[in-house]
Design a protein around this motif. Structure first.
Motif, PDB file in Angstrom:
ATOM      1  N   ALA A 207      30.229  37.350  35.099  1.00 14.08           N
ATOM      2  CA  ALA A 207      31.562  37.535  35.680  1.00 14.08           C
ATOM      3  C   ALA A 207      31.866  36.466  36.717  1.00 14.08           C
ATOM      4  CB  ALA A 207      31.652  38.917  36.332  1.00 14.08           C
ATOM      5  N   GLY A 208      33.168  36.240  36.928  1.00 16.26           N
ATOM      6  CA  GLY A 208      33.602  35.344  37.979  1.00 16.26           C
ATOM      7  C   GLY A 208      33.291  35.900  39.353  1.00 16.26           C
ATOM      8  N   GLY A 209      33.227  35.028  40.344  1.00 19.23           N
ATOM      9  CA  GLY A 209      32.908  35.418  41.703  1.00 19.23           C
ATOM     10  C   GLY A 209      34.146  35.579  42.573  1.00 19.23           C
ATOM     11  N   SER A 210      34.058  35.157  43.849  1.00 21.06           N
ATOM     12  CA  SER A 210      35.139  35.354  44.819  1.00 21.06           C
ATOM     13  C   SER A 210      35.534  34.046  45.486  1.00 21.06           C
ATOM     14  CB  SER A 210      34.703  36.337  45.908  1.00 21.06           C
ATOM     15  OG  SER A 210      34.482  37.626  45.399  1.00 21.06           O
ATOM     16  N   VAL A 211      36.853  33.854  45.659  1.00 18.98           N
ATOM     17  CA  VAL A 211      37.403  32.783  46.486  1.00 18.98           C
ATOM     18  C   VAL A 211      38.405  33.435  47.426  1.00 18.98           C
ATOM     19  CG1 VAL A 211      38.702  30.636  46.579  1.00 18.98           C
ATOM     20  CG2 VAL A 211      37.100  31.034  44.694  1.00 18.98           C
ATOM     21  N   ASN A 212      38.161  33.335  48.726  1.00 19.00           N
ATOM     22  CA  ASN A 212      38.947  34.047  49.734  1.00 19.00           C
ATOM     23  C   ASN A 212      39.317  33.048  50.832  1.00 19.00           C
ATOM     24  OD1 ASN A 212      39.922  35.718  51.745  1.00 19.00           O
ATOM     25  ND2 ASN A 212      38.286  37.226  51.563  1.00 19.00           N
ATOM     26  N   ILE A 213      40.612  32.681  50.894  1.00 17.10           N
ATOM     27  CA  ILE A 213      41.041  31.654  51.843  1.00 17.10           C
ATOM     28  C   ILE A 213      42.251  32.147  52.623  1.00 17.10           C
ATOM     29  CG2 ILE A 213      41.762  29.260  52.149  1.00 17.10           C
ATOM     30  CD1 ILE A 213      40.564  28.654  49.390  1.00 17.10           C
ATOM     31  N   ALA A 214      42.141  32.133  53.929  1.00 20.39           N
ATOM     32  CA  ALA A 214      43.280  32.369  54.810  1.00 20.39           C
ATOM     33  C   ALA A 214      43.561  31.062  55.538  1.00 20.39           C
ATOM     34  CB  ALA A 214      42.977  33.481  55.803  1.00 20.39           C
ATOM     35  N   ALA A 215      44.768  30.512  55.367  1.00 23.29           N
ATOM     36  CA  ALA A 215      45.110  29.218  55.955  1.00 23.29           C
ATOM     37  C   ALA A 215      46.531  29.265  56.498  1.00 23.29           C
ATOM     38  CB  ALA A 215      44.978  28.105  54.912  1.00 23.29           C
ATOM     39  N   ASN A 216      46.845  28.333  57.404  1.00 20.06           N
ATOM     40  CA  ASN A 216      48.220  28.266  57.886  1.00 20.06           C
ATOM     41  C   ASN A 216      49.159  27.868  56.766  1.00 20.06           C
ATOM     42  OD1 ASN A 216      50.241  28.246  60.070  1.00 20.06           O
ATOM     43  ND2 ASN A 216      50.346  26.061  59.596  1.00 20.06           N
ATOM     44  N   ALA A 217      48.669  26.985  55.861  1.00 19.17           N
ATOM     45  CA  ALA A 217      49.487  26.553  54.724  1.00 19.17           C
ATOM     46  C   ALA A 217      48.571  26.072  53.608  1.00 19.17           C
ATOM     47  CB  ALA A 217      50.445  25.444  55.147  1.00 19.17           C
ATOM     48  N   PHE A 218      49.137  26.013  52.401  1.00 19.05           N
ATOM     49  CA  PHE A 218      48.408  25.525  51.225  1.00 19.05           C
ATOM     50  C   PHE A 218      49.182  24.376  50.598  1.00 19.05           C
ATOM     51  CE2 PHE A 218      46.769  29.721  51.851  1.00 19.05           C
ATOM     52  CZ  PHE A 218      45.466  29.705  51.387  1.00 19.05           C
ATOM     53  N   SER A 219      48.450  23.417  50.032  1.00 22.29           N
ATOM     54  CA  SER A 219      49.102  22.314  49.335  1.00 22.29           C
ATOM     55  C   SER A 219      48.149  21.751  48.295  1.00 22.29           C
ATOM     56  CB  SER A 219      49.519  21.218  50.318  1.00 22.29           C
ATOM     57  OG  SER A 219      48.382  20.546  50.832  1.00 22.29           O
ATOM     58  N   GLY A 220      48.694  20.845  47.457  1.00 29.58           N
ATOM     59  CA  GLY A 220      47.881  20.162  46.466  1.00 29.58           C
ATOM     60  C   GLY A 220      48.163  20.594  45.057  1.00 29.58           C
ATOM     61  N   THR A 221      47.574  19.867  44.110  1.00 27.71           N
ATOM     62  CA  THR A 221      47.754  20.131  42.677  1.00 27.71           C
ATOM     63  C   THR A 221      46.421  20.371  41.991  1.00 27.71           C
ATOM     64  OG1 THR A 221      47.715  17.745  42.218  1.00 27.71           O
ATOM     65  CG2 THR A 221      49.878  18.771  42.576  1.00 27.71           C
ATOM     66  N   GLY A 222      45.407  20.734  42.764  1.00 27.03           N
ATOM     67  CA  GLY A 222      44.090  20.978  42.204  1.00 27.03           C
ATOM     68  C   GLY A 222      43.916  22.385  41.666  1.00 27.03           C
ATOM     69  N   THR A 223      42.657  22.787  41.478  1.00 28.86           N
ATOM     70  CA  THR A 223      42.315  24.035  40.791  1.00 28.86           C
ATOM     71  C   THR A 223      41.496  24.951  41.688  1.00 28.86           C
ATOM     72  OG1 THR A 223      42.303  22.927  38.637  1.00 28.86           O
ATOM     73  CG2 THR A 223      41.118  25.015  38.800  1.00 28.86           C
ATOM     74  N   ILE A 224      41.869  26.235  41.679  1.00 24.53           N
ATOM     75  CA  ILE A 224      41.071  27.290  42.312  1.00 24.53           C
ATOM     76  C   ILE A 224      40.727  28.285  41.219  1.00 24.53           C
ATOM     77  CG2 ILE A 224      41.012  29.093  44.055  1.00 24.53           C
ATOM     78  CD1 ILE A 224      43.049  27.470  45.662  1.00 24.53           C
ATOM     79  N   ASN A 225      39.448  28.478  40.976  1.00 27.11           N
ATOM     80  CA  ASN A 225      39.010  29.136  39.744  1.00 27.11           C
ATOM     81  C   ASN A 225      37.939  30.185  40.028  1.00 27.11           C
ATOM     82  OD1 ASN A 225      38.135  29.721  37.082  1.00 27.11           O
ATOM     83  ND2 ASN A 225      36.781  27.944  37.064  1.00 27.11           N
ATOM     84  N   ALA A 226      38.146  31.405  39.462  1.00 27.51           N
ATOM     85  CA  ALA A 226      37.109  32.447  39.490  1.00 27.51           C
ATOM     86  C   ALA A 226      37.057  33.134  38.130  1.00 27.51           C
ATOM     87  CB  ALA A 226      37.378  33.450  40.595  1.00 27.51           C
ATOM     88  N   LYS A 227      37.067  32.340  37.072  1.00 30.02           N
ATOM     89  CA  LYS A 227      37.049  32.879  35.712  1.00 30.02           C
ATOM     90  C   LYS A 227      35.697  33.500  35.375  1.00 30.02           C
ATOM     91  CE  LYS A 227      38.150  29.235  33.308  1.00 30.02           C
ATOM     92  NZ  LYS A 227      38.578  28.387  32.156  1.00 30.02           N
ATOM     93  N   GLY A 228      35.747  34.413  34.401  1.00 28.50           N
ATOM     94  CA  GLY A 228      34.511  34.897  33.820  1.00 28.50           C
ATOM     95  C   GLY A 228      33.931  33.861  32.887  1.00 28.50           C
ATOM     96  N   GLY A 229      32.649  34.017  32.585  1.00 26.90           N
ATOM     97  CA  GLY A 229      32.002  33.089  31.677  1.00 26.90           C
ATOM     98  C   GLY A 229      32.535  33.212  30.267  1.00 26.90           C
ATOM     99  N   ALA A 230      32.568  32.092  29.557  1.00 25.51           N
ATOM    100  CA  ALA A 230      33.008  32.074  28.163  1.00 25.51           C
ATOM    101  C   ALA A 230      31.930  32.689  27.283  1.00 25.51           C
ATOM    102  CB  ALA A 230      33.313  30.649  27.726  1.00 25.51           C
ATOM    103  N   GLY A 231      32.237  32.842  26.000  1.00 21.28           N
ATOM    104  CA  GLY A 231      31.258  33.433  25.088  1.00 21.28           C
ATOM    105  C   GLY A 231      31.459  32.930  23.679  1.00 21.28           C
ATOM    106  N   GLY A 232      30.417  33.041  22.874  1.00 23.33           N
ATOM    107  CA  GLY A 232      30.526  32.671  21.476  1.00 23.33           C
ATOM    108  C   GLY A 232      31.112  33.804  20.653  1.00 23.33           C
ATOM    109  N   SER A 233      31.095  33.652  19.345  1.00 24.79           N
ATOM    110  CA  SER A 233      31.727  34.622  18.451  1.00 24.79           C
ATOM    111  C   SER A 233      31.063  35.988  18.497  1.00 24.79           C
ATOM    112  CB  SER A 233      31.713  34.089  17.020  1.00 24.79           C
ATOM    113  OG  SER A 233      30.375  33.858  16.590  1.00 24.79           O
ATOM    114  N   ASN A 234      29.804  36.056  18.896  1.00 26.16           N
ATOM    115  CA  ASN A 234      29.088  37.334  18.933  1.00 26.16           C
ATOM    116  C   ASN A 234      28.897  37.891  20.339  1.00 26.16           C
ATOM    117  OD1 ASN A 234      28.650  37.532  16.115  1.00 26.16           O
ATOM    118  ND2 ASN A 234      26.998  36.030  16.270  1.00 26.16           N
TER     119      ASN A 234
END
Length: 727
Positions: A207-234
């Motif tokens: 499973a995905g984990g945690s990203v917890n950010i408190a800031a005065n402001a946010f900016s940018g065009t990057g990625t914040i990711n807490a996805k679950g793991g991928a899997g094969g057909s089975n």
């Protein structure tokens, strides 16, 4: 200038230099002095992690610094079966994750041993683990179903997956990142904050984990990711983690340029549920909850949930097959919440589920507006304490699967005030009824196979070869609660019958949108029967549509029988139904050489009728058939409440064909032009006095050619069965 002034100026200059001094990492552990150019960073340090350098945090301590710039990598040490290592920083100024830089704790969460994962949402075998969302099921083992952690303040690690039995192939969940930023949190394009769960192809997914950010402001065009793991057909994919971004200034547009992802892992199949994304700006009291998945349904009904906190939001947005539930110990307060969903009546995907078996999990306002998609699980009554409005694009429905073999869920709502369905709003249980197994078997008392249509209130029609239409009608016209039956379909391409919507409204039911329990259709394969709609209200109004039609037979497919509708009003007469379009017609068969299906039933009752069961049952097939069709049994073939129609008036209209398969009693009857009632050798007892079958005002026999054995009608003449025609 005096000596004292010189000393003060020097002191100020030294302080300024100290506060702005850079502490550059050379690689290693955060807590080791040798990792840094100036020792372990402190609250006055501007920390830089250059490209090609990795800094690893050990332990659970929180470090205070002045600013942070990352072009390299910041991570924390891995964990096993306890939460021993995380990232926690208090930054007085700005944090910048530059292009190529990353805060990367992917696969740093709970780990695994042999075939069993660690963590509250661990999984076994080739199944996905859970955190914010439940894991997907693999071909062996058990998925992680226990969601955990906070939506608004996530700090937990993602759970691990044990992997395929007998293989050293487990994977670890995502780690945890907690940042408190006094300035601006910037994630530049090409930069990332990554708490994704790990996976081993076709073996295990965490499973995905945690990203917890408190800031005065946010900016940018990057990625914040807490996805679950991928899997094969089975292998089932891991459930998504949790992300929370809280801004101290600005509006929600500051999040728009960032790519924020907490979906379940991607795979060809066997997918899990999304995690949670919580966003808040100062203008909001409670923030926005976003449940956004990967664009297809979780394979085992996995949901996004929380299980140990009470939450309230300004907005709940479900998209891309995001399905939000509330687990044991959790509470969702709907007060002041705006619901938004990408579901539409043609495709119900993303939704919030409300559990009628655990209504204590929900707090409801005195006036509730649904602009999103709410879906009931369970069959008990779900009670709203005041007015309910289904606004444009709003949907009420109930849970179901295409393989439903029993009636485990219904939309069963009690509204203490008024119910309003606006134009563009819908209460729909279309194709939510009995289904099929995908291998030639359909479910429900009136199930059919091949190209034949299924039955419920009306019987199915036949189609091209193979065709096994159903003639088994069932259930109650006066108090309908059953699903429409499914069809297995040609080449196992089946369809589902209509579901069941039961609404009890203390005030006025104003229907300007749609209430829909139609059966499903698959071109040239199968059509399923209409389901049930039962509405009791003090009054009705509106110009909308209430329907429970059978699925239409397309090409060489046979149409399905209509469902059942019952509308009961507590004040006034039948005239208030006149502005509504009400239909339980059959689906008809597209190819004119086949026998058509027949209509279901519409029951209308008002106080003027004389009481419960004294209303009118309409069998209305709407249009002329091609060139022949079968009969609607009155009463139903099976599962029919005894003596239910002995006070009701039966009206056959618009090419309806009726049949009585055993001796029966009704209150009154009318058989309109182009309609026919087949009695055979059965006796039909009619409580009313004998009258013309087309006109109750004319006493004595008339239009007797509309019944095959008119002499088998036993007119009692008790005066029951008062008739008021409004159609």
């Amino acid at each position: 200038m005096g000596v004292r002034h010189c000393i003060c100026i020097v002191a100020l200059l030294l302080f300024a230099v100290t506060a702005q001094a850079q502490n550059v990492a050379s690689g290693g552990n955060w807590e080791d002095a040798g990792t840094w150019s100036g020792g372990v960073p402190g609250s006055g340090d501007d920390v830089v992690i250059p490209a090609g350098v990795t800094v690893t945090n050990n332990g659970l301590g929180t470090y205070a610094i002045n600013s942070l710039t990352i072009t390299g990598t910041l991570t924390h040490a891995g964990n096993v079966n306890t939460e021993a290592n995380k990232i926690s920083l208090n930054v007085a100024g700005n944090v910048t994750v530059a292009a190529g830089g990353t805060i990367n704790v992917k696969g740093k969460g709970y780990s695994w041993l042999n075939s069993t994962g660690y963590g509250p949402g661990f999984s076994v075998g080739r199944c996905g683990a859970a955190h914010g969302g439940q894991g997907g099921s693999g071909i062996d083992g058990s998925p992680g179903l226990t969601t955990y952690g906070s939506v608004t303040n996530p700090v937990s690690l993602g759970s691990g997956s044990g992997g395929r039995s007998g293989h050293a192939s487990g994977s670890a969940g995502g780690g945890a990142v907690r940042l408190v930023v006094g300035g601006t949190m910037t994630v530049e394009g090409g930069g990332s904050i990554d708490a994704e769960g790990n996976f081993v192809s076709d073996q295990s997914t965490a499973a995905g984990g945690s990203v917890n950010i408190a800031a005065n402001a946010f900016s940018g065009t990057g990625t914040i990711n807490a996805k679950g793991g991928a899997g094969g057909s089975n292998a089932g994919t891991g459930g998504g983690g949790r992300i929370a971004l809280v801004a101290g200034s600005g509006d929600a547009t500051q999040f728009d340029t960032l790519t924020i992802t907490a979906t379940a892992g991607a795979a060809a199949g066997r997918k899990g549920a999304a995690g949670t994304i919580y966003l808040k700006v100062p203008a909001q009291s409670y923030g926005t909850l976003l449940v956004k998945n990967h664009g297809s349904a979780a394979n085992n009904g996995a949901t996004t949930a929380w299980e140990s906190e009470a939450n309230r939001f300004d907005e709940i947005i479900t998209t891309n097959y995001g399905v939000l539930a509330v687990g044991p110990g959790g509470v969702l307060d709907f007060s002041g919440t705006t619901l938004i969903s990408d579901s539409r009546t043609t495709s119900i995907t993303s939704r919030v589920t409300i559990d009628s078996d655990n209504t204590n999990r929900f707090v409801l306002p005195s006036s509730f507006t649904n602009a999103g998609c709410l879906s009931q699980s369970g069959t008990n009554v779900f009670a709203f304490p005041g007015d309910v409005t289904v606004s444009t694009n709003g949907i009420f429905t109930h849970e179901s699967t295409s393989s439903a073999s029993s009636e485990n869920d219904r939309l069963n709502l009690s509204v203490a005030g008024n119910l309003t369905v606006d134009v563009g709003g819908a209460i729909t249980v279309k194709s939510k009824g009995y289904g099929h197994n995908g291998a030639g078997t359909a479910y429900g008392p009136g199930a059919s196979t091949g190209r034949g249509g299924s039955a419920y209130g009306g019987v199915g029609g036949n189609g091209g070869s193979p065709s096994a239409a159903s003639s088994t009608t069932y259930g109650s016209p006066v108090n309908p609660v059953n699903y429409g039956s499914g069809c297995a379909g040609r080449n196992n391409n089946g369809s589902s019958g209509g579901g069941a919507a039961i609404l009890q409204v203390a005030g006025t039911a104003t229907i300007n949108g749609v209430i829909d329990a139609d059966g499903g259709t698959i071109s040239d394969y199968s059509a399923a029967a209409g389901g049930s709609i039962s509405i009791t209200a003090n009054a009705f109004s509106g110009t909308g549509t209430i329907r429970a039609k059978g699925g239409r037979g397309l090409s060489n497919g046979g149409g399905a029988g209509g469902g059942r509708i019952a509308l009961k009003v507590g004040s006034g007469g039948h005239s208030q139904f006149a502005t509504l379009t009400i239909t339980a017609a059959s689906g008809m068969t597209g190819n004119g050489t086949y026998v058509d299906p027949t209509a279901g039933t519409i029951y209308l009752e008002s106080p003027a009728d004389g009481g419960d069961g004294w209303g009118t049952v309409w069998i209305d097939n709407e249009i002329a058939p091609s060139p022949s069709y079968t009969n609607t049994p009155i009463p139903a073939v099976t599962n029919f409440p005894a003596d239910e129609l002995e006070r009701a008036t039966i009206i056959a209209t618009n090419y309806a064909q009726l049949v009585t398969i055993a001796d029966a009693t009704v209150g009154n009857l009318m058989v309109k032009e182009n309609c026919f009632w087949t009695l055979g050798t059965n006796v039909l007892t009619v409580q009313a006095s004998e009258h013309d079958l087309d006109d109750k005002t004319i006493s004595g026999p008339g239009n007797t050619g509309r019944v095959d054995n008119y002499a088998n009608i036993n007119w009692v003449g008790s005066g029951l069965g008062t008739l008021l025609i409004i159609r």
